[in-house]
Enzyme design. Structure first.
Site, PDB file in Angstrom:
ATOM      1  N   ASP A   1       0.861  -1.187   0.000  1.00  0.00           N
ATOM      2  CA  ASP A   1       0.000   0.000   0.000  1.00  0.00           C
ATOM      3  C   ASP A   1       0.895   1.232   0.000  1.00  0.00           C
ATOM      4  O   ASP A   1       2.000   1.205   0.540  1.00  0.00           O
ATOM      5  CB  ASP A   1      -0.901   0.012   1.232  1.00  0.00           C
ATOM      6  CG  ASP A   1      -1.992  -1.051   1.177  1.00  0.00           C
ATOM      7  OD1 ASP A   1      -2.393  -1.442   0.063  1.00  0.00           O
ATOM      8  OD2 ASP A   1      -2.452  -1.477   2.247  1.00  0.00           O
TER       9      ASP A   1
ATOM     10  N   ASP B   1      -7.140  -1.367  -4.377  1.00  0.00           N
ATOM     11  CA  ASP B   1      -8.154  -0.973  -3.388  1.00  0.00           C
ATOM     12  C   ASP B   1      -9.102   0.074  -3.971  1.00  0.00           C
ATOM     13  O   ASP B   1     -10.307   0.053  -3.704  1.00  0.00           O
ATOM     14  CB  ASP B   1      -7.492  -0.424  -2.126  1.00  0.00           C
ATOM     15  CG  ASP B   1      -6.635  -1.446  -1.408  1.00  0.00           C
ATOM     16  OD1 ASP B   1      -6.888  -2.656  -1.554  1.00  0.00           O
ATOM     17  OD2 ASP B   1      -5.701  -1.022  -0.696  1.00  0.00           O
TER      18      ASP B   1
END
Length: 167
Positions: A120, A136
């Site tokens: 991320d 995401d």
């Protein structure tokens, strides 16, 4: 024949979207790992490297098998619904959203299988929000759009696309 072309287009689009996700994660590893975050808007948004071994907000840390199984089940469910969609133009937005949902799920699945974690890197500092990635975004935006879109379909249309009778 038209259905095959549509599915092939969906597979190609999903492959491209997964490719974009994987490239951005690769760039995050190269440019952000072991480095200070890159500030885009001071106090608001930055790029920072995080190895996420759980879900949003750190829940279910190190529960890799749960995510692997859940991802396979979700992907199978989305494919099942798409397979049962009537071949009508009004259902095209659902097919497009399905491609984005599958792409996001597969993008993060690749990370979990290969690395044991998801990379991320998007971070909103202004609010306490989990660090996230392109996959995401695909899943979250598509699910929100799907919920909004469901408001515009009639009940009989929704009954036609859901392969399991609830009545």
């Amino acid at each position: 024949m038209r259905r095959r072309i549509k599915y092939l287009a969906g597979i190609v689009a999903a492959a491209l979207l997964v490719g974009i996700d994987q490239i951005t994660k690769y760039l995050a590893v190269i440019h952000l790992k072991d480095n200070e975050p890159i500030v885009i808007l001071k106090g608001v948004f930055e790029l920072t490297y995080v190895e996420n071994r759980g879900a949003a907000f750190g829940i279910l840390q190190n529960q890799r098998w749960i995510f692997l199984i859940l991802t396979v089940v979700v992907c199978a469910g989305v494919c099942l619904v798409v397979w049962h969609l009537p071949q009508e133009r009004k259902f095209l937005p659902l097919e497009v959203l399905a491609v984005f949902i599958l792409s996001g799920a597969v993008g993060n699945l690749i990370d979990r299988v290969l690395n044991g974690y998801v990379v991320d890197f998007f971070s909103f500092c202004l609010i306490r929000f989990p660090v996230f990635n392109v996959a995401d975004c695909y899943v979250t935006v598509s699910c929100i759009a799907l919920l909004v879109l469901a408001l515009f379909y009639r009940d009989e249309d929704l009954d036609r696309i859901w392969p399991f009778q609830m009545k």
